[in-house]
Design an enzyme around this catalytic site. Structure first.
Site, mmCIF file in Angstrom:
data_model
loop_
_atom_site.group_PDB
_atom_site.id
_atom_site.type_symbol
_atom_site.label_atom_id
_atom_site.label_comp_id
_atom_site.label_asym_id
_atom_site.label_seq_id
_atom_site.Cartn_x
_atom_site.Cartn_y
_atom_site.Cartn_z
ATOM 1 N N LYS A 136 2.552 -25.566 6.237
ATOM 2 C CA LYS A 136 1.645 -26.271 6.269
ATOM 3 C C LYS A 136 1.170 -27.074 7.997
ATOM 4 O O LYS A 136 0.140 -27.686 7.698
ATOM 5 C CB LYS A 136 1.140 -27.427 5.113
ATOM 6 C CG LYS A 136 1.863 -26.677 3.871
ATOM 7 C CD LYS A 136 0.669 -26.885 3.094
ATOM 8 C CE LYS A 136 0.935 -26.334 2.048
ATOM 9 N NZ LYS A 136 -0.637 -25.543 0.952
ATOM 10 N N LYS B 18 0.997 -14.684 0.520
ATOM 11 C CA LYS B 18 0.431 -14.955 -0.816
ATOM 12 C C LYS B 18 -0.519 -15.630 -1.192
ATOM 13 O O LYS B 18 -1.085 -15.895 -0.485
ATOM 14 C CB LYS B 18 1.715 -16.041 -1.021
ATOM 15 C CG LYS B 18 1.702 -17.025 -2.010
ATOM 16 C CD LYS B 18 2.419 -18.631 -2.471
ATOM 17 C CE LYS B 18 1.516 -19.446 -1.815
ATOM 18 N NZ LYS B 18 1.808 -21.056 -3.202
ATOM 19 N N LYS C 291 -4.289 -20.718 -2.851
ATOM 20 C CA LYS C 291 -5.767 -21.526 -3.328
ATOM 21 C C LYS C 291 -6.613 -22.294 -1.999
ATOM 22 O O LYS C 291 -7.231 -22.472 -1.862
ATOM 23 C CB LYS C 291 -5.726 -22.179 -4.528
ATOM 24 C CG LYS C 291 -5.227 -23.810 -4.987
ATOM 25 C CD LYS C 291 -5.682 -24.128 -5.634
ATOM 26 C CE LYS C 291 -4.107 -24.994 -6.471
ATOM 27 N NZ LYS C 291 -3.187 -25.437 -6.159
HETATM 28 P P1 ATP Z 1 -1.651 -25.098 -2.034
HETATM 29 O O1 ATP Z 1 -2.476 -23.302 -1.675
HETATM 30 O O2 ATP Z 1 -2.657 -25.822 -2.462
HETATM 31 O O3 ATP Z 1 -0.763 -24.953 -1.448
HETATM 32 P P2 ATP Z 1 -0.943 -23.005 -4.024
HETATM 33 O O4 ATP Z 1 -2.274 -21.832 -4.606
HETATM 34 O O5 ATP Z 1 0.075 -22.775 -3.627
HETATM 35 O O6 ATP Z 1 -1.404 -24.060 -3.609
HETATM 36 P P3 ATP Z 1 -0.140 -24.684 -6.371
HETATM 37 O O7 ATP Z 1 -0.443 -26.106 -6.505
HETATM 38 O O8 ATP Z 1 0.729 -25.394 -5.105
HETATM 39 O O9 ATP Z 1 -0.590 -23.421 -5.567
HETATM 40 O O10 ATP Z 1 1.175 -23.932 -7.228
HETATM 41 C C1 ATP Z 1 0.861 -24.026 -8.645
HETATM 42 C C2 ATP Z 1 1.660 -23.451 -9.223
HETATM 43 O O11 ATP Z 1 1.332 -21.653 -9.066
HETATM 44 C C3 ATP Z 1 2.671 -23.348 -8.910
HETATM 45 O O12 ATP Z 1 3.872 -23.151 -9.775
HETATM 46 C C4 ATP Z 1 3.001 -21.862 -8.217
HETATM 47 O O13 ATP Z 1 4.677 -21.390 -7.530
HETATM 48 C C5 ATP Z 1 1.924 -21.298 -8.915
HETATM 49 N N1 ATP Z 1 1.670 -20.220 -7.223
HETATM 50 C C6 ATP Z 1 0.875 -20.209 -6.750
HETATM 51 N N2 ATP Z 1 0.382 -19.340 -6.289
HETATM 52 C C7 ATP Z 1 1.299 -18.855 -6.921
HETATM 53 C C8 ATP Z 1 1.205 -16.705 -6.054
HETATM 54 N N3 ATP Z 1 0.206 -16.546 -5.788
HETATM 55 N N4 ATP Z 1 1.646 -16.070 -7.259
HETATM 56 C C9 ATP Z 1 2.029 -15.971 -8.124
HETATM 57 N N5 ATP Z 1 2.146 -18.139 -8.463
HETATM 58 C C10 ATP Z 1 1.794 -18.621 -8.033
#
Ligand code: ATP
Ligand code: LTN
Length: 328
Positions: free
Chosen positions: A111, A194, A197
């Site tokens: 990040k 990955k 969001k």
């Molecule tokens: P950001 O992009 O803001 O870092 P993020 O999309 O990675 O956010 P988080 O809020 O960090 O989402 O994650 C919420 C949950 O979803 C966590 O348990 C995370 O491990 C899971 N998660 C996030 N992205 C994925 C993905 N691509 N596949 C599977 N699980 C995911």
């Protein structure tokens, strides 16, 4: 009885990755364990975010939790910021994790790699301390998360070990629980990255309409060759779609692979789109009803009360252990 804790930060629109890797499975614990699921809104402040966006995202996540089948009679759903013990425990725990460890965190490096020191807030650096505090407060032994969060649970384990070695058996040792299928859903436009969001290229958002979702799946990047085979290294696009299919259908990758033996990519993608539609349609309908009825308000209010009771007990235990004078 197992204690389960997990959370999602309201940094953006939830993706299919959030759903398949985490959200969808939270409800599976609520019949046999004590479940605490929260909206990690303090964590969302660790990178710049508009206040109105943060508020709306938080309401969305609360509503998605309810739409996923989490039942507030069987579990506790709450906002991190409405339980002040998170910030209080954070103030203590920040003394038991060290700069060197925090600097090595992949999420921090990812990040902040393009930022300079004058842009990096202390919060994003100290993120694992707050996350460890979240987990410790509820004496959680199981933390269901996607693969990207394993490192944060591991550093929590280091902290618990360090703390207990110094003060006696005060804290419960947590463990990350990762899905066999769906723990890392990849971007549809670049399946080596990955689905996330905060990096919305190639994402399926839970709030997209079904037509858009189908279109995104049909135009997902595939690989050379013609065989529908699970091979993440050489066929990342097809492997990702197989994972999405298996995860929606609650079957293994092997079973999914067998289903598509001899299929062309186009027909395979259509079947994946059908599976996602089948999975998300009722979920999205429930979400719309919950948003309209504002059912989340009462749930969050009662959740904060329930969570605060449990959290303040742990906080007291920790305060006593480190020598803070607690006057009851
Ligand atoms: P950001 O992009 O803001 O870092 P993020 O999309 O990675 O956010 P988080 O809020 O960090 O989402 O994650 C919420 C949950 O979803 C966590 O348990 C995370 O491990 C899971 N998660 C996030 N992205 C994925 C993905 N691509 N596949 C599977 N699980 C995911
Ligand atoms: N860091 C997590 C969100 C999160 C969390 C937690 C998950 C904050 N505190 C405690 C599990 C347990 C994320 O980015 N998904």
């Amino acid at each position: 009885m197992d204690r389960i804790l997990s959370g999602i930060k309201p940094t953006g629109q939830l993706t299919l990755g959030n759903y398949l890797g985490a959200l969808k499975h939270f409800k599976d614990f609520q019949d046999q364990s004590e479940v605490f699921i929260f909206i990690a809104d303090l964590h969302a402040l660790t990178l710049p975010i508009d206040p109105e966006v943060l508020r709306n995202n938080s309401i969305d996540i609360a509503s998605f939790y309810l739409a996923s089948g989490l039942d507030p009679k069987k579990c506790t759903i709450f906002l991190q910021s409405s339980v002040s013990a998170h910030a209080e425990l954070n103030a203590i725990m920040q003394n038991y994790l060290f700069m060197g460890e925090l600097k090595r965190m992949t999420q921090f490096k990812d990040k902040c790699s393009k930022m300079n020191d004058s842009q990096i807030g202390l919060g994003i650096f100290a993120y694992p301390v707050l996350m460890a505090s979240d987990i410790i407060l509820y004496d959680a032994n199981i933390v269901p998360v996607g693969e990207d969060q394993i490192q944060h649970v591991e550093i929590t384990r280091d902290l618990v070990h360090r703390f207990n070695t110094k003060y006696g058996d005060i804290l419960i040792m947590p463990k990350a629980q990762i899905r066999k299928v769906g723990a890392r859903i990849m971007s549809l436009s670049d399946p080596t990255k990955k689905m996330s969001k905060s990096d919305p290229k190639g994402d399926i958002f839970l709030k997209d309409d079904m037509k858009t979702i189908r279109k995104k799946i049909m135009s997902a990047v595939t690989d050379s060759g013609t065989e529908v085979k699970y091979d993440p290294e050489n066929k990342p696009g097809i492997s990702n779609l197989l994972t999405i299919y298996a995860s929606c259908k609650d079957i293994s990758i092997e079973e999914a692979e067998k289903t598509f033996n001899g299929f062309r990519y186009g027909d395979f993608k259509k079947a994946v789109a059908d599976a996602v539609e089948e999975e998300l349609t009722p979920f999205k309908q429930r979400y719309e009803e919950i948003i309209a009825s504002k059912a989340y308000v009462k749930v969050l209010k009662e959740g904060a009360e329930k969570a605060s009771k449990v959290a303040s007990k742990t906080l007291k235990r920790v305060q006593k252990a480190v020598g803070l004078l607690t006057i009851d």
